[in-house]
Design a protein around this motif. Structure first.
Motif, PDB file in Angstrom:
ATOM      1  N   TYR A 126       2.482 -23.246 -29.852  1.00  0.00           N
ATOM      2  CA  TYR A 126       2.994 -22.217 -30.749  1.00  0.00           C
ATOM      3  C   TYR A 126       4.298 -22.684 -31.368  1.00  0.00           C
ATOM      4  O   TYR A 126       5.134 -23.298 -30.713  1.00  0.00           O
ATOM      5  CB  TYR A 126       3.199 -20.893 -30.000  1.00  0.00           C
ATOM      6  CG  TYR A 126       1.900 -20.189 -29.759  1.00  0.00           C
ATOM      7  CD1 TYR A 126       1.502 -19.141 -30.571  1.00  0.00           C
ATOM      8  CD2 TYR A 126       1.049 -20.593 -28.746  1.00  0.00           C
ATOM      9  CE1 TYR A 126       0.283 -18.505 -30.373  1.00  0.00           C
ATOM     10  CE2 TYR A 126      -0.170 -19.966 -28.536  1.00  0.00           C
ATOM     11  CZ  TYR A 126      -0.537 -18.928 -29.356  1.00  0.00           C
ATOM     12  OH  TYR A 126      -1.744 -18.308 -29.153  1.00  0.00           O
ATOM     13  N   LYS A 127       4.460 -22.405 -32.651  1.00  0.00           N
ATOM     14  CA  LYS A 127       5.661 -22.770 -33.392  1.00  0.00           C
ATOM     15  C   LYS A 127       6.356 -21.505 -33.881  1.00  0.00           C
ATOM     16  O   LYS A 127       5.788 -20.427 -33.862  1.00  0.00           O
ATOM     17  CB  LYS A 127       5.290 -23.656 -34.583  1.00  0.00           C
ATOM     18  CG  LYS A 127       4.681 -24.974 -34.159  1.00  0.00           C
ATOM     19  CD  LYS A 127       4.316 -25.809 -35.364  1.00  0.00           C
ATOM     20  CE  LYS A 127       3.716 -27.134 -35.067  1.00  0.00           C
ATOM     21  NZ  LYS A 127       3.256 -27.484 -33.796  1.00  0.00           N
ATOM     22  N   GLU A 128       7.563 -21.672 -34.331  1.00  0.00           N
ATOM     23  CA  GLU A 128       8.336 -20.551 -34.858  1.00  0.00           C
ATOM     24  C   GLU A 128       8.411 -20.698 -36.376  1.00  0.00           C
ATOM     25  O   GLU A 128       9.371 -21.242 -36.905  1.00  0.00           O
ATOM     26  CB  GLU A 128       9.733 -20.588 -34.236  1.00  0.00           C
ATOM     27  CG  GLU A 128      10.567 -19.395 -34.522  1.00  0.00           C
ATOM     28  CD  GLU A 128      11.901 -19.451 -33.791  1.00  0.00           C
ATOM     29  OE1 GLU A 128      12.654 -18.485 -33.938  1.00  0.00           O
ATOM     30  OE2 GLU A 128      12.195 -20.421 -33.092  1.00  0.00           O
ATOM     31  N   PRO A 129       7.394 -20.191 -37.107  1.00  0.00           N
ATOM     32  CA  PRO A 129       7.348 -20.406 -38.546  1.00  0.00           C
ATOM     33  C   PRO A 129       8.349 -19.564 -39.323  1.00  0.00           C
ATOM     34  O   PRO A 129       8.655 -19.864 -40.460  1.00  0.00           O
ATOM     35  CB  PRO A 129       5.928 -20.023 -38.931  1.00  0.00           C
ATOM     36  CG  PRO A 129       5.550 -19.020 -37.909  1.00  0.00           C
ATOM     37  CD  PRO A 129       6.235 -19.467 -36.635  1.00  0.00           C
ATOM     38  N   PHE A 130       8.825 -18.502 -38.736  1.00  0.00           N
ATOM     39  CA  PHE A 130       9.819 -17.671 -39.394  1.00  0.00           C
ATOM     40  C   PHE A 130      10.548 -16.864 -38.345  1.00  0.00           C
ATOM     41  O   PHE A 130      10.130 -16.778 -37.201  1.00  0.00           O
ATOM     42  CB  PHE A 130       9.191 -16.747 -40.446  1.00  0.00           C
ATOM     43  CG  PHE A 130       8.026 -15.951 -39.937  1.00  0.00           C
ATOM     44  CD1 PHE A 130       8.197 -14.780 -39.237  1.00  0.00           C
ATOM     45  CD2 PHE A 130       6.727 -16.395 -40.162  1.00  0.00           C
ATOM     46  CE1 PHE A 130       7.120 -14.049 -38.769  1.00  0.00           C
ATOM     47  CE2 PHE A 130       5.634 -15.677 -39.714  1.00  0.00           C
ATOM     48  CZ  PHE A 130       5.839 -14.501 -39.011  1.00  0.00           C
ATOM     49  N   VAL A 131      11.650 -16.301 -38.747  1.00  0.00           N
ATOM     50  CA  VAL A 131      12.445 -15.444 -37.876  1.00  0.00           C
ATOM     51  C   VAL A 131      12.465 -14.071 -38.513  1.00  0.00           C
ATOM     52  O   VAL A 131      12.541 -13.934 -39.726  1.00  0.00           O
ATOM     53  CB  VAL A 131      13.889 -15.984 -37.753  1.00  0.00           C
ATOM     54  CG1 VAL A 131      14.756 -15.048 -36.962  1.00  0.00           C
ATOM     55  CG2 VAL A 131      13.880 -17.384 -37.148  1.00  0.00           C
TER      56      VAL A 131
END
Length: 140
Positions: A126-131
């Motif tokens: 899993y990645k953090e594509p946005f905050v």
């Protein structure tokens, strides 16, 4: 450790065994859903209840919801997740949820939560594509 989806007809029967896990998840986030809304979605069959369990009993619970967003993408939203022994069930649990999402033609699995989840989910790809940032415009 196994992760199993609970049939809609069994949610009422199992709720007392998972309520604390779901309550704990909602007590630690400021998302758009409430615990009460989530329970209604489960009872209406518009969300899915998952349990992680072993011979000792239920170790965790999660709630997902499938939706098509305005862009047309199908998303499996993880709305709530709580339990004990995260390292024991996270990988197996997410694999089952991902299989379910793929079987239901979802393009992505999306979750939001407290910062600690970021590190727990990175090894699973899993990645953090946005905050997500927000500011209240009036007193609550």
């Amino acid at each position: 450790m196994r992760c199993t989806i609970v049939s809609q007809s069994n949610i009422e029967l199992i709720w007392s065994s998972v309520e604390k896990f779901i309550s704990d998840a909602f007590s630690k986030h400021n998302g758009d859903e409430t615990e009460e809304d989530t329970r209604k979605l489960l009872e209406l069959g518009k969300a899915q209840l998952w349990i992680a369990h072993d011979p000792r009993g239920i170790r965790a619970a999660a709630v997902t919801r499938l939706a098509t967003v305005p862009s047309g993408r199908r998303v499996c939203f993880c709305m709530a997740c709580g339990g004990r022994g995260l390292a024991e069930w996270l990988d197996a649990g997410m694999k089952e949820i991902e299989k379910f999402a793929k079987a239901n033609r979802c393009d992505v699995v999306r979750l939001s939560g407290r910062r600690g989840w970021r590190e727990a989910f990175k090894p699973l790809g899993y990645k953090e594509p946005f905050v997500i940032l927000e500011k209240a415009l009036h007193s609550v």
